[in-house]
Design an enzyme around this catalytic site. Structure first.
Site, PDB file in Angstrom:
ATOM      1  N   ASP A  84       0.827  -1.204   0.000  1.00 20.68           N
ATOM      2  CA  ASP A  84       0.000   0.000   0.000  1.00 20.68           C
ATOM      3  C   ASP A  84       0.861   1.254   0.000  1.00 20.68           C
ATOM      4  O   ASP A  84       0.539   2.228  -0.676  1.00 20.68           O
ATOM      5  CB  ASP A  84      -0.988   0.014   1.179  1.00 20.68           C
ATOM      6  N   ASP A 118       7.480   3.786   2.279  1.00 21.16           N
ATOM      7  CA  ASP A 118       7.758   4.932   3.137  1.00 21.16           C
ATOM      8  C   ASP A 118       9.272   5.000   3.384  1.00 21.16           C
ATOM      9  O   ASP A 118      10.016   5.437   2.502  1.00 21.16           O
ATOM     10  CB  ASP A 118       6.936   4.729   4.424  1.00 21.16           C
ATOM     11  N   LYS A 121       6.136   7.487  -0.921  1.00 22.73           N
ATOM     12  CA  LYS A 121       6.432   8.689  -0.142  1.00 22.73           C
ATOM     13  C   LYS A 121       7.961   8.850  -0.105  1.00 22.73           C
ATOM     14  O   LYS A 121       8.602   8.571   0.902  1.00 22.73           O
ATOM     15  CB  LYS A 121       5.884   8.498   1.275  1.00 22.73           C
ATOM     16  N   ASP A 166      -4.132   2.528   7.552  1.00 17.17           N
ATOM     17  CA  ASP A 166      -4.789   2.702   8.846  1.00 17.17           C
ATOM     18  C   ASP A 166      -4.169   3.781   9.716  1.00 17.17           C
ATOM     19  O   ASP A 166      -3.054   4.244   9.482  1.00 17.17           O
ATOM     20  CB  ASP A 166      -4.713   1.399   9.640  1.00 17.17           C
TER      21      ASP A 166
HETATM   22  C1  PRP Z   1       3.048  -0.016   6.502  1.00 19.53           C
HETATM   23  C2  PRP Z   1       2.871  -0.358   5.031  1.00 19.53           C
HETATM   24  C3  PRP Z   1       4.176  -0.956   4.651  1.00 19.53           C
HETATM   25  C4  PRP Z   1       5.151  -0.258   5.564  1.00 19.53           C
HETATM   26  C5  PRP Z   1       5.856   0.808   4.784  1.00 19.53           C
HETATM   27  O1  PRP Z   1       2.767  -1.150   7.235  1.00 19.53           O
HETATM   28  O2  PRP Z   1       1.809  -1.242   4.835  1.00 19.53           O
HETATM   29  O3  PRP Z   1       4.203  -2.349   4.885  1.00 19.53           O
HETATM   30  O4  PRP Z   1       4.410   0.341   6.626  1.00 19.53           O
HETATM   31  O5  PRP Z   1       6.733   1.499   5.600  1.00 19.53           O
HETATM   32  P1  PRP Z   1       8.313   1.436   5.435  1.00 19.53           P
HETATM   33  O6  PRP Z   1       8.620   1.727   4.010  1.00 19.53           O
HETATM   34  O7  PRP Z   1       8.761   2.548   6.365  1.00 19.53           O
HETATM   35  O8  PRP Z   1       8.786   0.096   5.880  1.00 19.53           O
HETATM   36  P2  PRP Z   1       2.425  -1.091   8.795  1.00 19.53           P
HETATM   37  O9  PRP Z   1       3.645  -1.468   9.592  1.00 19.53           O
HETATM   38  O10 PRP Z   1       1.771   0.210   9.141  1.00 19.53           O
HETATM   39  O11 PRP Z   1       1.401  -2.290   8.940  1.00 19.53           O
HETATM   40  P3  PRP Z   1       0.014  -2.526   8.169  1.00 19.53           P
HETATM   41  O12 PRP Z   1       0.346  -2.926   6.755  1.00 19.53           O
HETATM   42  O13 PRP Z   1      -0.606  -3.639   8.933  1.00 19.53           O
HETATM   43  O14 PRP Z   1      -0.777  -1.238   8.227  1.00 19.53           O
END
Ligand code: PRP
Length: 183
Positions: free
Chosen positions: A102, A105, A133, A161
């Site tokens: 999704d 980051d 991002k 979320d």
């Molecule tokens: C979010 C998203 C990615 C990750 C990206 O997951 O779904 O997996 O963060 O961030 P990064 O590039 O800094 O690693 P999250 O840990 O919020 O869990 P979720 O998918 O259950 O919402």
């Protein structure tokens, strides 16, 4: 207006805009993966809605897997340590993987997963992220397919979320700061 809508500062991408972009990405990936028997791997939980839409937008013969990871740190900053909490259920050696996310980051999650899948013998690992991002990146990693490039704002909806809520909003919006301030 639902109770959830009231917590949204502004809509970044409407349901219709997302659907149109997903259709484009699906068509692009169809050309790139037809005949290659790709394995779509969704990263839980955030990518579950995007996964459901993208595999239907990309009508290649393919199969699906799910992986869940957790990264340690506080709510908004990843520490960089990634642990697999649910692994994929099949041998991926020689397979062409498309990882469905999704949001990209810091890059911690996807740089870890890409290496993990290559170590397990995947022939190739492509990355498809709905949102990118780049301003927050700390790892050198780029996605092969990007839905939208977003500014550094707190986005929720369409799988994303805040404290496990808002994932079921049909659009992507920016959360009002008062919702998460005082955390
Ligand atoms: C979010 C998203 C990615 C990750 C990206 O997951 O779904 O997996 O963060 O961030 P990064 O590039 O800094 O690693 P999250 O840990 O919020 O869990 P979720 O998918 O259950 O919402």
């Amino acid at each position: 207006m639902s109770m959830m809508d009231q917590d949204i500062l502004k809509v970044l991408y409407t349901q219709e805009e997302i659907a149109a972009r997903v259709k484009e990405l699906g068509a692009q990936m169809y050309e790139d993966f037809k005949g290659k028997d790709p394995l779509f791997v969704s990263v839980l939980r955030g990518a579950f809605i995007f996964m459901a839409d993208i595999v239907r937008a990309c009508q290649v013969k393919s199969d699906v897997e799910f992986i869940a990871v957790s990264s340690y740190g506080n709510a908004t900053t990843s520490s960089g340590a990634v642990q697999i909490t649910h692994d994929i259920q099949q041998d991926i050696s020689g397979r062409n993987l498309v990882v469905i996310e999704d949001i990209l980051d810091s890059g911690n999650t996807l740089s870890f997963l890409k290496q993990y899948f290559l170590t397990k013998g995947a022939a190739s690992v492509a990355i498809c992220t709905l949102l990118d991002k780049p301003s927050r990146r700390t790892k050198v990693i780029t996605a092969d397919y990007i839905g939208f490039t977003v500014p550094d704002e707190f986005v929720v909806g369409y799988g994303l979320d805040y404290c496990q809520k808002y994932r079921n909003l049909p659009y992507i919006g920016v959360l009002k700061p008062e919702v998460y301030s005082g955390e």
